[in-house]
Design a protein around this motif. Structure first.
Motif, PDB file in Angstrom:
ATOM      1  N   VAL A 169      77.734 -10.725  12.106  1.00  0.00           N
ATOM      2  CA  VAL A 169      78.859 -11.330  11.235  1.00  0.00           C
ATOM      3  C   VAL A 169      79.369 -10.423  10.338  1.00  0.00           C
ATOM      4  N   GLU A 170      78.586  -9.425   9.699  1.00  0.00           N
ATOM      5  CA  GLU A 170      79.171  -8.403   8.845  1.00  0.00           C
ATOM      6  C   GLU A 170      80.079  -7.582   9.530  1.00  0.00           C
ATOM      7  N   GLU A 171      79.550  -7.237  10.665  1.00  0.00           N
ATOM      8  CA  GLU A 171      80.655  -6.162  11.583  1.00  0.00           C
ATOM      9  C   GLU A 171      82.003  -6.927  11.787  1.00  0.00           C
ATOM     10  N   ALA A 172      81.846  -8.228  12.166  1.00  0.00           N
ATOM     11  CA  ALA A 172      82.902  -9.221  12.498  1.00  0.00           C
ATOM     12  C   ALA A 172      84.181  -9.135  11.515  1.00  0.00           C
ATOM     13  N   LEU A 173      83.192  -9.712  10.429  1.00  0.00           N
ATOM     14  CA  LEU A 173      84.129  -9.805   8.969  1.00  0.00           C
ATOM     15  C   LEU A 173      84.881  -8.438   8.785  1.00  0.00           C
ATOM     16  N   ARG A 174      84.169  -7.254   8.934  1.00  0.00           N
ATOM     17  CA  ARG A 174      84.890  -5.855   8.461  1.00  0.00           C
ATOM     18  C   ARG A 174      86.116  -5.763   9.620  1.00  0.00           C
ATOM     19  N   GLY A 175      85.932  -6.295  10.957  1.00  0.00           N
ATOM     20  CA  GLY A 175      86.849  -6.019  11.705  1.00  0.00           C
ATOM     21  C   GLY A 175      87.864  -6.902  11.443  1.00  0.00           C
ATOM     22  N   ASN A 176      87.725  -8.016  11.117  1.00  0.00           N
ATOM     23  CA  ASN A 176      88.718  -9.067  10.927  1.00  0.00           C
ATOM     24  C   ASN A 176      89.699  -8.662   9.684  1.00  0.00           C
ATOM     25  N   LEU A 177      89.000  -7.974   8.676  1.00  0.00           N
ATOM     26  CA  LEU A 177      89.691  -7.525   7.350  1.00  0.00           C
ATOM     27  C   LEU A 177      90.569  -6.517   8.063  1.00  0.00           C
ATOM     28  N   ALA A 178      90.054  -5.523   8.719  1.00  0.00           N
ATOM     29  CA  ALA A 178      90.760  -4.701   9.212  1.00  0.00           C
ATOM     30  C   ALA A 178      92.015  -4.940  10.150  1.00  0.00           C
ATOM     31  N   ASP A 179      91.721  -5.999  10.779  1.00  0.00           N
ATOM     32  CA  ASP A 179      92.777  -6.237  11.749  1.00  0.00           C
ATOM     33  C   ASP A 179      93.920  -7.096  11.021  1.00  0.00           C
ATOM     34  N   ALA A 180      93.611  -7.730   9.890  1.00  0.00           N
ATOM     35  CA  ALA A 180      94.682  -8.466   9.088  1.00  0.00           C
ATOM     36  C   ALA A 180      95.625  -7.264   8.447  1.00  0.00           C
ATOM     37  N   ASP A 181      95.108  -5.905   8.391  1.00  0.00           N
ATOM     38  CA  ASP A 181      95.968  -5.004   7.870  1.00  0.00           C
ATOM     39  C   ASP A 181      96.860  -4.488   8.827  1.00  0.00           C
ATOM     40  N   ARG A 182      97.061  -4.807  10.018  1.00  0.00           N
ATOM     41  CA  ARG A 182      97.746  -4.190  11.175  1.00  0.00           C
ATOM     42  C   ARG A 182      99.161  -4.849  11.217  1.00  0.00           C
ATOM     43  N   ALA A 183      99.488  -5.933  10.503  1.00  0.00           N
ATOM     44  CA  ALA A 183     100.896  -6.497  10.560  1.00  0.00           C
ATOM     45  C   ALA A 183     101.024  -7.307   9.424  1.00  0.00           C
TER      46      ALA A 183
ATOM     47  N   ASP B  35      75.993 -20.986  13.962  1.00  0.00           N
ATOM     48  CA  ASP B  35      76.012 -22.393  14.512  1.00  0.00           C
ATOM     49  C   ASP B  35      76.304 -22.399  15.993  1.00  0.00           C
ATOM     50  N   ALA B  36      74.890 -22.255  16.843  1.00  0.00           N
ATOM     51  CA  ALA B  36      75.292 -22.058  18.189  1.00  0.00           C
ATOM     52  C   ALA B  36      76.366 -23.152  18.960  1.00  0.00           C
ATOM     53  N   GLU B  37      76.265 -24.309  18.350  1.00  0.00           N
ATOM     54  CA  GLU B  37      77.378 -25.275  18.919  1.00  0.00           C
ATOM     55  C   GLU B  37      78.856 -24.763  18.711  1.00  0.00           C
ATOM     56  N   VAL B  38      78.984 -24.294  17.635  1.00  0.00           N
ATOM     57  CA  VAL B  38      80.241 -24.041  16.828  1.00  0.00           C
ATOM     58  C   VAL B  38      80.776 -22.500  17.606  1.00  0.00           C
ATOM     59  N   MET B  39      79.821 -21.694  18.029  1.00  0.00           N
ATOM     60  CA  MET B  39      79.978 -20.493  18.719  1.00  0.00           C
ATOM     61  C   MET B  39      79.874 -20.506  20.292  1.00  0.00           C
ATOM     62  N   ARG B  40      79.646 -21.877  20.847  1.00  0.00           N
ATOM     63  CA  ARG B  40      79.318 -22.019  22.327  1.00  0.00           C
ATOM     64  C   ARG B  40      80.245 -21.445  23.120  1.00  0.00           C
ATOM     65  N   HIS B  41      81.581 -21.380  22.891  1.00  0.00           N
ATOM     66  CA  HIS B  41      82.403 -20.889  23.881  1.00  0.00           C
ATOM     67  C   HIS B  41      82.840 -19.418  23.389  1.00  0.00           C
ATOM     68  N   LEU B  42      82.355 -18.821  22.335  1.00  0.00           N
ATOM     69  CA  LEU B  42      82.745 -17.647  21.801  1.00  0.00           C
ATOM     70  C   LEU B  42      81.554 -16.505  21.679  1.00  0.00           C
ATOM     71  N   GLY B  43      80.672 -16.722  22.714  1.00  0.00           N
ATOM     72  CA  GLY B  43      79.575 -15.798  22.918  1.00  0.00           C
ATOM     73  C   GLY B  43      78.259 -16.270  22.373  1.00  0.00           C
ATOM     74  N   GLY B  44      78.061 -17.201  21.651  1.00  0.00           N
ATOM     75  CA  GLY B  44      76.897 -17.664  21.345  1.00  0.00           C
ATOM     76  C   GLY B  44      76.786 -17.239  19.596  1.00  0.00           C
ATOM     77  N   ALA B  45      75.779 -17.942  18.848  1.00  0.00           N
ATOM     78  CA  ALA B  45      75.468 -17.569  17.524  1.00  0.00           C
ATOM     79  C   ALA B  45      75.265 -16.080  17.246  1.00  0.00           C
ATOM     80  N   ARG B  46      75.738 -15.792  16.260  1.00  0.00           N
ATOM     81  CA  ARG B  46      75.429 -14.298  15.705  1.00  0.00           C
ATOM     82  C   ARG B  46      74.647 -13.905  14.716  1.00  0.00           C
ATOM     83  N   ARG B  47      73.713 -12.773  14.721  1.00  0.00           N
ATOM     84  CA  ARG B  47      73.007 -12.554  13.664  1.00  0.00           C
ATOM     85  C   ARG B  47      73.658 -11.809  12.588  1.00  0.00           C
ATOM     86  N   ARG B  48      73.168 -11.920  11.212  1.00  0.00           N
ATOM     87  CA  ARG B  48      73.787 -11.506  10.053  1.00  0.00           C
ATOM     88  C   ARG B  48      74.570  -9.909  10.367  1.00  0.00           C
ATOM     89  N   GLU B  49      74.080  -9.208  10.968  1.00  0.00           N
ATOM     90  CA  GLU B  49      74.637  -7.797  10.925  1.00  0.00           C
ATOM     91  C   GLU B  49      76.078  -7.974  12.105  1.00  0.00           C
TER      92      GLU B  49
END
Length: 189
Positions: free
Chosen positions: A46-60, A30-44
């Motif tokens: 989003v998949e990369e961001a999810l992997r990064g978020n899950l790895a990030d959660a393991d840091r603390a 959703d381009a409106e949701v992502m307006r201040h976060l760099g714009g809408a994302r493609r599936r690839e």
């Protein structure tokens, strides 16, 4: 590492998992949701961001990302993540707060409700000493929410240009709250 399921009056905040990919696809497309976060994302992306978020959660321990549900409807996601990038050691005692909400749930107070629960979790359950949040300078709605939660303006800076498309306004505002300020908000409010 263990991450608690959190609840508010209307929200169930469930630790983010690979099973939430379809929800993050809906949110980040959703381009409106992502307006201040760099714009809408493609599936690839989003998949990369999810992997990064899950790895990030393991840091603390206890910090991470949560998928938020109103009854059984996905509403958005909230984060109280370790500060810094994935290749850095987290700053002890600190967390970065944020959220993204589907448009159909905007203006219902869910951003504040979930964020308040993450502040409580961070300060009361995890014993953090400082929680901060970043907002695009142009995102006045986000800034109003952070201020209403009791976070204070800390500084302004330019975001890293490599994370955003050319022409993006990179002005960013940081808001923060300390453990002592949280205790004051709890007593006073």
């Amino acid at each position: 590492m263990y991450q608690a399921t959190l609840r508010t009056e209307r929200l169930r905040l469930t630790p983010l998992s690979p099973a939430h990919l379809r929800h993050q696809l809906e949110l980040d497309a959703d381009a409106e949701v992502m307006r201040h976060l760099g714009g809408a994302r493609r599936r690839e992306q989003v998949e990369e961001a999810l992997r990064g978020n899950l790895a990030d959660a393991d840091r603390a321990p206890g910090l991470g990302y949560w998928a938020g549900f109103v009854e059984d409807d996905f509403a958005g996601y909230w984060l109280l993540r370790p500060p810094g990038s994935g290749d850095q050691e987290p700053v002890p005692g600190e967390g970065e707060l944020g959220c993204k909400i589907l448009r159909r749930f905007w203006r219902q107070g869910l951003g504040s409700e979930g964020s308040r629960e993450l502040l409580r979790h961070g300060f009361d359950d995890l014993g953090l000493t400082r929680i901060f949040a970043m907002s695009a300078a142009a995102n006045t709605a986000s800034q109003a929410t952070l201020t209403a939660l009791g976070l204070r303006h800390a500084r302004e800076f330019l975001a890293d240009a490599e994370d955003f498309p050319p022409g993006t306004d990179l002005r960013t505002t940081e808001f923060s709250m300390t453990q002592e300020e949280w205790q004051g908000v709890r007593v006073g409010g």
